[in-house]
Design an enzyme around this catalytic site. Structure first.
Site, PDB file in Angstrom:
ATOM      1  N   HIS A   2       0.803  -1.212   0.000  1.00 35.03           N
ATOM      2  CA  HIS A   2       0.000   0.000   0.000  1.00 35.03           C
ATOM      3  C   HIS A   2       0.844   1.273   0.000  1.00 35.03           C
ATOM      4  O   HIS A   2       1.903   1.321   0.621  1.00 35.03           O
ATOM      5  CB  HIS A   2      -0.922   0.009   1.226  1.00 35.03           C
ATOM      6  CG  HIS A   2      -1.994  -1.035   1.146  1.00 35.03           C
ATOM      7  ND1 HIS A   2      -3.088  -0.913   0.329  1.00 35.03           N
ATOM      8  CD2 HIS A   2      -2.119  -2.241   1.771  1.00 35.03           C
ATOM      9  CE1 HIS A   2      -3.850  -1.995   0.457  1.00 35.03           C
ATOM     10  NE2 HIS A   2      -3.280  -2.816   1.330  1.00 35.03           N
ATOM     11  N   SER A  52      -3.679  -5.179   8.057  1.00 35.86           N
ATOM     12  CA  SER A  52      -3.272  -4.338   6.934  1.00 35.86           C
ATOM     13  C   SER A  52      -2.878  -2.965   7.471  1.00 35.86           C
ATOM     14  O   SER A  52      -3.569  -2.447   8.341  1.00 35.86           O
ATOM     15  CB  SER A  52      -4.426  -4.197   5.942  1.00 35.86           C
ATOM     16  OG  SER A  52      -4.033  -3.415   4.862  1.00 35.86           O
ATOM     17  N   CYS A  77      -0.527 -32.714 -11.537  1.00 33.59           N
ATOM     18  CA  CYS A  77       0.843 -32.745 -11.033  1.00 33.59           C
ATOM     19  C   CYS A  77       1.003 -33.390  -9.667  1.00 33.59           C
ATOM     20  O   CYS A  77       2.097 -33.840  -9.337  1.00 33.59           O
ATOM     21  CB  CYS A  77       1.478 -31.356 -11.048  1.00 33.59           C
ATOM     22  SG  CYS A  77       0.769 -30.202  -9.880  1.00 33.59           S
TER      23      CYS A  77
END
Lengths: 421, 131, 496
Positions: free
Chosen positions: C52, C351, C456
């Site tokens: 950010h 955050s 896979c």
């Protein structure tokens, strides 16, 4: 194409991508049609594709009039392929494909470019995953696609779980229900979102009924429970809108959830080459020579549309191989160059048709799938005033329908339509 | 007391729904003219299949056996002919105890006459010696 | 096991690993304990991967300071650690004229925080950056970036390890004793104990558990789950930069950014995150209603999206200090506790924790100096060996050279992401010794594509068995509680 510094570019008449049943049949047909310079590229260590893990019987009833296991069916084609001394690169992967048919191939120790006059796409399909169908819940271990579990079990000697629920009544899921039962696992139930099974009737009987494994139609998994290993799934009946009915939700304890919820043609290379796609089949749009919208690129087998029986894959791919060979022999020009193509439209009751257009110059097999199960209906192929009618005792979305269409019906006009009446 | 058993015929892609009337002894009922009570199939092969399926269903079964010294860990196997459904678990018990040594070729008899079924368990995959 | 350390970090998320790496610059005996089998198993692998710019946070707040500083550090850090990062910029879009003044307020805030290059763009200017985007104006922040959050965390940890920090994985802290002479004994569920002079609480969602163990009251973490969809790479390139709507009231309350589209450094697009308060910090379940909402919202912003583009869902939890009835975000707490000498406490690092992590690490190192001497280690090497790009992302010439040099580059294990055998082997031979399938996935990307391992996983299983002799029981998805298999079909199995 500009020559890339230090990278070898070789020329080939035909490159076949994929060494499963489609690629094998196509490559053999190319060689038999008199084009010697053909190379098959296979990503696995061995040829045969997914047939190697399909150890159950029932393959080849149409092609060989015998009930073979997958590896045996593959072995017949592999033997013929070897006898014809067709060039093959195993353990090799195609990294990219261009519209002018440059194939970038990587193998152990070498990366190279191949300029092909014709390319036959035979990459097969992959399984739809949990993410693709948005099953809610946590992310424990023990959730596998049925085919991955089949590979681990039949080729790698690994048992994925002991108490199993299966979502989706596709054939691989049904086959795995029996296989795991025979190896000592407890298969609780099979759940199918649709009101009818998407597997063959034979597999419902021999894989579920024989072992008293219940099949719940119009039922889906609404939650996956467990933080480490799977502890169970919540299931609920669905209404006509296919939305779960909350009041019917119940918990099914299990340590393994197998998903058999559909197959998706593996067309990343096809898109990269700029080939026009059919949003319904998930494969290329082709004409009756199995050529795509990009000249010289052909497609066949499950990468073109998902088949119910490998026998049809082989037969279709043999034709694609013959047409690719004819294209190369004609100096890289379509056999019916210049002829106006007649498009084929799916009408009432038809989900898709293959091919999507024809040149009108030859008889061809029209493959199709219906949108719902019916009994005692007629499949009608119309081209203006001309038509073919085929009576069918049983029509089922799980089963492909093949109708032979003569060139007298296929030629002229500008659109054919297929419908169920 | 009779019961009706519904079967989906697997002889051909028509997939007929066949109804079979069973007596208390589990045998197919026979009408006054001696015809068995089997309804719904469009062909005779379906009737025969239904009779077999009800009286003594037969199945081909497939499995794998471990291979030592091979280029692959497992060799797939199957019965070379259908066996009675009731014998499947007994045959599987014999398969479970079996290991083989490479090389293995398609058609090799891995177990002869498993569980007295008068069939063979044959290999359905070629396994070469590990290089 | 008994070990004596100068500094012990609890928690192997991006912040803990950044602190470990910062301390590895000094001649100090440091270690990190992590309860999971690998680093980056919590919020650090379950987020948008956005670096950010820092215009949203109140000037002078800790969040504003460490975010703007961390953002500026990220280029050099990612270059040294071989972590993928792209400065793609962000448009904060005003959908109608009433929202426009808000953009100028955000710009003022950002300018005060020292965010570089902020500019309010008109419709035409913003559409040059992202064709077709709706709205009347937008705030453009060129320093907004995307980064691979787990690769950054792993990169920090591996570089810290290379420079002498010990990593103890699978060690869950259950009790902490304060020693009378100073320092701590940290006891783990395994029975192992670690002694340390300085203890750093970087336990994220469990940070308040750690303060509780020390008898420090007053902290509580309120986990807020965010759900995501991951979209197929087919749509790579359709979203050119980060696009957020100018903050709505509901998004502000939830303390999340509100659901939006975020491109990842690997070419996928994320839809999410949502925000929902929960009691269980590790309830990472995705829920039917929220998934339906994300599909609707994603479709509205990105009409090209089809049902077949969904490849996976995931969820993460934010370590919030604000309870549901309060909402919003509280400022980070980063403190050198006076009441418990030698205890450095990090609380509520949600955050922008990813962006801030390198700046937080410097700040924490400054606090460590209050307790033990930090003399620079002349042998410190900031560079992690390896390559930023996966094989598939290299030029044709580079690929050909690698394949010629090392045949294992010529063999593809994961066909969707075109991950080579060499890359899978490198992932499993990782220096931290993390040996789960998820460890391989985060390092080598195998199984992260559209088939989600259908192709896979059997190949990886074969590879690990052939190369390392693994038995079915050795295969764990995330750790000991998530075994992948129950055993062999035939216990007396064949041998190669």
């Amino acid at each position: 194409m500009s020559e890339k510094k230090g990278i070898q570019t070789v020329q080939r008449d035909v490159v076949v991508i994929g060494g499963g049943p489609a690629g094998l049949a196509a490559a053999i047909a190319v060689k038999e049609a008199g084009v010697d310079d053909v190379l098959l590229v296979e990503r696995d260590r061995v040829l045969g594709g997914i047939l190697n893990q399909c150890i159950h019987d029932g393959f080849g009833l149409h092609r060989f009039k015998e009930a073979l296991s997958g590896p045996e069916y593959a072995a017949r084609y592999i033997q013929s392929f070897r006898e014809k001394k067709i060039d093959v690169m195993e353990n090799a992967i195609v990294l990219s494909l261009t519209g002018d048919r440059v194939v970038e191939v990587s193998t152990r120790g070498k990366l190279q470019y191949i300029q092909a006059k014709a390319v036959i796409l035979a990459m097969g399909c992959r399984e739809r995953t949990r993410g693709a169908i948005s099953i809610p819940g946590s992310r424990p271990s023990g959730v596998y696609t049925a085919g991955a579990a089949q590979n681990l079990m039949n080729l790698e000697n690994i048992m994925v779980g002991k108490r199993v629920a299966i979502l989706g009544s596709g054939d691989i899921g049904l086959i795995m229900a029996r296989r795991m039962t025979l190896e000592g696992a407890k298969v609780e139930s099979v759940f199918e979102l649709l009101p009818y099974s998407s597997g063959l009737p034979r597999n419902i009987q021999q894989c579920l009924n024989d072992y008293d494994i219940p099949l719940f139609l119009s039922t889906t998994v609404t939650d996956i429970v467990g933080k480490g290993r799977l502890e169970g799934v919540k299931v609920a009946q669905v209404g006509e809108d296919r939305a779960p009915i909350a009041s019917t939700e119940r918990f099914v304890p299990c340590d393994t959830l197998l998903l058999s919820v559909g197959l998706i043609p593996e067309n990343e290379l096809t898109r990269e080459a700029g080939v026009e796609m059919d949003p319904i089949t998930g494969g290329a749009v082709v004409d009756d020579t199995f050529m795509t919208s990009v000249p010289g690129i052909f497609s066949c087998g499950n990468v073109l549309h998902v088949h119910d029986l490998v026998d049809w894959v082989s037969m279709e791919s043999e034709q694609a191989g013959q047409h690719a060979a004819a294209y190369v022999k004609a100096g890289a020009k379509p056999a019916a160059a210049g002829a106006a193509k007649v498009s084929i439209k799916p009408g009432d009751g038809i989900r898709y048709t293959l091919p999507q257009s024809v040149s009108g110059g030859q008889d061809f097999i029209l493959s199709m799938r219906v949108t719902a199960p019916w009994r005692d209906r007629t499949v009608v192929v119309r081209n203006g005033e001309k038509s073919i009618r085929k009576k069918m005792v049983r029509l089922h979305p799980a089963e492909m329908i093949r109708v032979k269409v003569g060139k007298e019906v296929a030629s002229g006009g500008n659109a054919m339509e297929v419908s169920v009446e | 007391m009779s019961t009706t058993k519904e079967l989906t015929c697997v002889v051909c892609p028509n997939g007929c729904t066949i109804a079979v009337e069973l007596g208390a002894d589990g045998k197919i009922l026979v009408d006054a003219e001696g015809k068995p009570a089997i309804k719904g199939s469009v062909c005779k092969r379906g009737d025969e299949w239904a009779k077999q399926e009800v009286e003594n269903p037969m199945r081909t079964i497939a499995s794998s056996v471990p291979v030592s010294g091979g280029d692959s860990l497992m060799a797939s196997v199957r019965t070379n002919r259908p066996i009675p459904l009731g014998k499947v678990m007994a045959v599987m018990a014999e398969v479970r105890g079996r290991t083989v040594t490479a090389p293995v070729a398609i058609g090799d008899v891995i177990i002869a006459n498993p569980a007295g079924t008068d069939t063979d368990i044959i290999a359905t995959r070629n396994v070469a010696k590990a290089s | 096991m008994n070990s004596n350390y100068d500094v012990l970090i609890i928690g192997g998320g991006v912040v803990g690993c950044a602190i470990a790496r910062e301390l590895s610059k000094y001649d100090v005996k440091a270690a990190l304990v992590e309860k999971e089998a690998d680093v980056s198993m919590g919020a650090s692998c379950r987020n948008s991967g956005v670096c950010h710019a820092g215009f949203k946070y109140a000037p002078g707040s800790l969040r504003a300071i460490v975010d703007v500083k961390g953002n500026a550090m990220m280029d050099d850090l990612c270059r040294d650690l071989k972590v993928k990062m792209k400065r793609i910029g962000k448009l904060t879009v005003a959908l109608n004229p009433e929202d426009e003044p808000g953009l100028h307020k955000l710009k003022e805030r950002g300018d005060a925080n020292g965010v570089p290059g902020l500019k309010v763009l008109n419709r035409e200017e913003m559409q040059k950056i992202q064709p077709g985007v709706n709205g009347v104006a937008a705030l453009h922040s060129p320093s907004s970036a995307i980064v691979s959050p787990y690769n950054l965390t792993i990169g920090l940890a591996e570089n810290a390890l290379a420079n002498g920090v010990n990593f103890h994985l699978g060690q869950e802290v259950v009790a902490i004793e304060k020693k009378p002479e100073g320092g701590f004994v940290v006891r783990c569920k395994s029975g192992d104990a670690f002694e340390t002079k300085v203890l750093i609480n970087s336990a994220g969602l469990y940070a308040a558990h750690i303060t509780d163990m020390l008898g420090i009251s007053g902290f509580k973490i309120y986990p807020a789950r965010g759900e995501y969809y991951i979209l197929d790479k087919r749509l790579n390139g359709t979203v050119k930069c980060l696009i957020y709507p100018a903050q709505s009231k509901s998004a502000e309350h939830s303390g999340g950014g509100g659901a939006h589209l975020t491109p990842t450094v690997d070419g996928n697009i994320l839809i999410g995150p949502t925000a929902q308060y929960l009691d269980d910090p590790e309830d990472y379940a995705c829920t039917a209603d929220v998934m339906a909402q994300l599909r609707r919202e994603g479709q509205a912003i990105l009409p090209a999206m089809r049902g077949t583009d969904f490849i996976r869902n995931f969820a993460g939890s934010r370590a919030k200090q604000t309870p549901p009835e309060v909402g919003g975000n509280a400022d980070f707490i980063i403190e050198d506790r006076k009441d418990v000498k030698g205890f450095i406490n990090l609380m509520g690092i949600e955050s922008p924790g990813l962006t801030s992590s390198p700046a937080i690490a410097e700040m924490v190192a400054g606090m460590v100096k209050n307790h033990v001497a930090l003399n620079p280690d002349p042998a410190f090497n900031p560079v992690r060996p390896g390559r930023v790009d996966f094989f598939e992302e290299l030029s044709a010439e580079e690929k050909a050279d690698l394949v010629a040099e090392d045949p294992d580059y010529g063999e593809i294990i994961c066909r969707c992401e075109k991950i080579t055998k060499r890359e899978v082997l490198d992932a499993i031979r990782n220096p931290l010794g993390a040996r789960t399938l998820v460890s391989i996935k985060y390092r080598g990307r195998a199984s992260m594509g559209r088939c989600q391992g259908g192709f896979c996983v059997p190949r990886i299983v074969r590879l690990l068995r052939d190369e390392f002799g693994w038995k079915p029981e050795d295969f764990l998805e995330r750790g000991k509680t998530s075994p992948m298999f129950v055993g062999n079909v035939r216990p007396k199995g064949g041998a190669a």
